[in-house]
Design a protein around this motif. Structure first.
Motif, PDB file in Angstrom:
ATOM      1  N   LEU A 127       0.825  -1.204   0.000  1.00 21.09           N
ATOM      2  CA  LEU A 127       0.000   0.000   0.000  1.00 21.09           C
ATOM      3  C   LEU A 127       0.858   1.254   0.000  1.00 21.09           C
ATOM      4  CD1 LEU A 127      -2.843  -0.865   2.554  1.00 21.09           C
ATOM      5  CD2 LEU A 127      -3.015  -0.779   0.065  1.00 21.09           C
ATOM      6  N   ARG A 131       0.393   2.286  -3.678  1.00 19.97           N
ATOM      7  CA  ARG A 131      -0.772   3.174  -3.555  1.00 19.97           C
ATOM      8  C   ARG A 131      -0.469   4.303  -2.565  1.00 19.97           C
ATOM      9  NH1 ARG A 131      -1.747   0.481  -7.300  1.00 19.97           N
ATOM     10  NH2 ARG A 131      -3.582  -0.813  -7.743  1.00 19.97           N
ATOM     11  N   HIS A 134      -3.295   6.862  -1.676  1.00 22.28           N
ATOM     12  CA  HIS A 134      -4.441   6.306  -0.949  1.00 22.28           C
ATOM     13  C   HIS A 134      -4.041   5.681   0.382  1.00 22.28           C
ATOM     14  CE1 HIS A 134      -6.952   6.863  -4.521  1.00 22.28           C
ATOM     15  NE2 HIS A 134      -5.981   6.323  -5.244  1.00 22.28           N
ATOM     16  N   TYR A 135      -2.728   5.611   0.651  1.00 22.55           N
ATOM     17  CA  TYR A 135      -2.248   4.911   1.848  1.00 22.55           C
ATOM     18  C   TYR A 135      -2.833   5.473   3.154  1.00 22.55           C
ATOM     19  CZ  TYR A 135       0.974   2.916   5.282  1.00 22.55           C
ATOM     20  OH  TYR A 135       1.510   2.267   6.367  1.00 22.55           O
ATOM     21  N   ARG A 137      -5.572   7.005   3.678  1.00 20.16           N
ATOM     22  CA  ARG A 137      -7.015   6.755   3.755  1.00 20.16           C
ATOM     23  C   ARG A 137      -7.316   5.279   4.011  1.00 20.16           C
ATOM     24  NH1 ARG A 137     -10.571   5.236  -0.064  1.00 20.16           N
ATOM     25  NH2 ARG A 137      -9.023   5.523  -1.721  1.00 20.16           N
ATOM     26  N   ILE A 138      -6.469   4.374   3.453  1.00 22.77           N
ATOM     27  CA  ILE A 138      -6.714   2.940   3.614  1.00 22.77           C
ATOM     28  C   ILE A 138      -6.157   2.426   4.943  1.00 22.77           C
ATOM     29  CG2 ILE A 138      -6.273   0.648   2.651  1.00 22.77           C
ATOM     30  CD1 ILE A 138      -6.088   1.958  -0.100  1.00 22.77           C
ATOM     31  N   MET A 139      -4.890   2.703   5.210  1.00 19.96           N
ATOM     32  CA  MET A 139      -4.240   2.206   6.422  1.00 19.96           C
ATOM     33  C   MET A 139      -4.527   3.163   7.580  1.00 19.96           C
ATOM     34  SD  MET A 139      -2.622  -0.268   7.793  1.00 19.96           S
ATOM     35  CE  MET A 139      -2.017  -1.253   6.420  1.00 19.96           C
ATOM     36  N   THR A 140      -5.781   3.149   8.015  1.00 22.14           N
ATOM     37  CA  THR A 140      -6.192   3.990   9.138  1.00 22.14           C
ATOM     38  C   THR A 140      -5.787   3.334  10.457  1.00 22.14           C
ATOM     39  OG1 THR A 140      -8.346   2.900   9.222  1.00 22.14           O
ATOM     40  CG2 THR A 140      -8.156   4.876   7.835  1.00 22.14           C
ATOM     41  N   LEU A 143      -7.893   0.186  10.991  1.00 21.30           N
ATOM     42  CA  LEU A 143      -7.458  -0.971  10.212  1.00 21.30           C
ATOM     43  C   LEU A 143      -6.169  -1.544  10.778  1.00 21.30           C
ATOM     44  CD1 LEU A 143      -7.725  -2.867   7.808  1.00 21.30           C
ATOM     45  CD2 LEU A 143      -6.500  -1.183   6.406  1.00 21.30           C
TER      46      LEU A 143
END
Length: 335
Positions: A127, A131, A134-135, A137-140, A143
């Motif tokens: 990620l 990415r 977007h990292y 936003r994704i690896m919150t 998460l």
């Protein structure tokens, strides 16, 4: 048949671990070597855990996962090495039935958790490099916390079935395990009856777990390498490779030895080879991991120097202050 098998299931109350048969002098040498290796493993992994805990610069998913992996390594090596070291000085070399299967369960559960953590760390690097926009936003935080809980708990849940099945096999006859730990293959060989179903379930579980996690990591890093090669800047490529190199080295050490042992037909390996391979991934790999992460990761190396360098400086200052205070007290008493 079933009744007699059940009656003989608990006739063996303890097992004898042969470990490494040798002269008493060699037993003392083995005790010293494994005690030193265990101490260094604890020190190295604890240093990484403390660095991640104390330095706010390392409060990122990559280093939080690394800190948890190091803590997992401490638990992993503690399940076998202290008992193994103590038995080098013991004359009986025995371990109770319950303790044997408890060691079996915790050792392989922590081992499974390590495999899952290596997958999670590979996913995090994918990620971050493939990415990057977007990292965040994704690896919150949610998460990351969920992945940490998953990594710690999944091995204990999955490995419960193989341990229960093998522990229910009838053990009525020899109780000597030609190994330094309660390994499943020698345990199944000691059973009074050949339960092909249990052997098949255990082998299938190992094959699916090892190949599945290893292929996931390979695919993740194949995508990472492709993304790095497309980077225009040489400095960016160097930084990306440096953050992944240590993790890949640990993956090769862990999966290389484990897959040789448990994915290939384990019963066909010579006994001494089984011991050496198990010794490698249970003692040598946890010892090497802190060195790999601290030597190859510049940021981790800098933080370790800062954290423990400041701790040493504070300790020296306290000693100096105490010494000066004692000198002044002595001088005043003389007056």
């Amino acid at each position: 048949m079933n009744v007699s098998s059940r009656e003989t299931t608990h006739t063996v109350s303890h097992f004898i671990l042969l470990r490494f048969p040798s002269h008493p002098q060699m037993q003392l040498l083995y005790f010293g070597l494994f005690s030193v290796a265990y101490t260094l493993t604890l020190m190295g992994n604890t240093a990484i855990v403390c660095a991640v805990r104390w330095d706010r610069r390392l409060h990122t998913p990559m280093y939080i996962l690394l800190g948890n992996f190091s803590l997992l390594e401490i638990c992993y090596v503690t399940t076998t090495v202290p008992n193994m070291s103590a038995n080098f000085l013991s004359t009986s070399k025995s371990i109770s039935f319950v303790s044997c299967f408890a060691q079996f369960y915790f050792f392989f559960s922590f081992g499974c958790d390590e495999g899952f953590y290596l997958c999670i760390m590979a996913f995090d690097r994918y990620l971050a490099i493939c990415r990057p926009l977007h990292y965040p936003r994704i690896m919150t935080k949610q998460l990351c916390t969920g992945l940490i809980v998953f990594g710690w708990s999944c091995g204990f849940i999955l490995f419960l079935t193989p341990v229960v099945l093998i522990s229910q096999l009838p053990y009525c006859g020899p109780n000597v395990i030609n190994h330094f730990m309660c390994d499943p293959v020698p345990l199944m060989m000691l059973s009074c009856s050949e339960d092909t179903t249990t052997q098949f379930i255990y082998s299938t579980f190992n094959t699916i777990f090892m190949t599945g996690t290893f292929l996931f990591i390979l695919c993740s890093y194949a995508l990472v390498i492709l993304a790095v090669l497309r980077m225009p800047s040489a400095a960016s490529k160097c930084k990306a490779f440096s953050t992944c190199a240590s993790h890949l080295a640990v993956v090769i050490l862990f999966f290389g030895s484990v897959m040789v042992m448990y994915v290939s037909p384990g019963s066909e390996h010579p006994v001494e080879m089984q011991k050496l391979v198990t010794l490698f991934y249970s003692v040598v790999t946890p010892l090497c991991n802190p060195l790999i992460y601290s030597l190859w990761n510049k940021e981790m190396k800098a933080v370790l120097k800062k954290v423990f360098g400041s701790e040493i400086s504070v300790h020296k200052t306290l000693i100096r202050s105490h010494s000066e205070s004692s000198t002044n007290t002595t001088y005043l008493n003389k007056i």
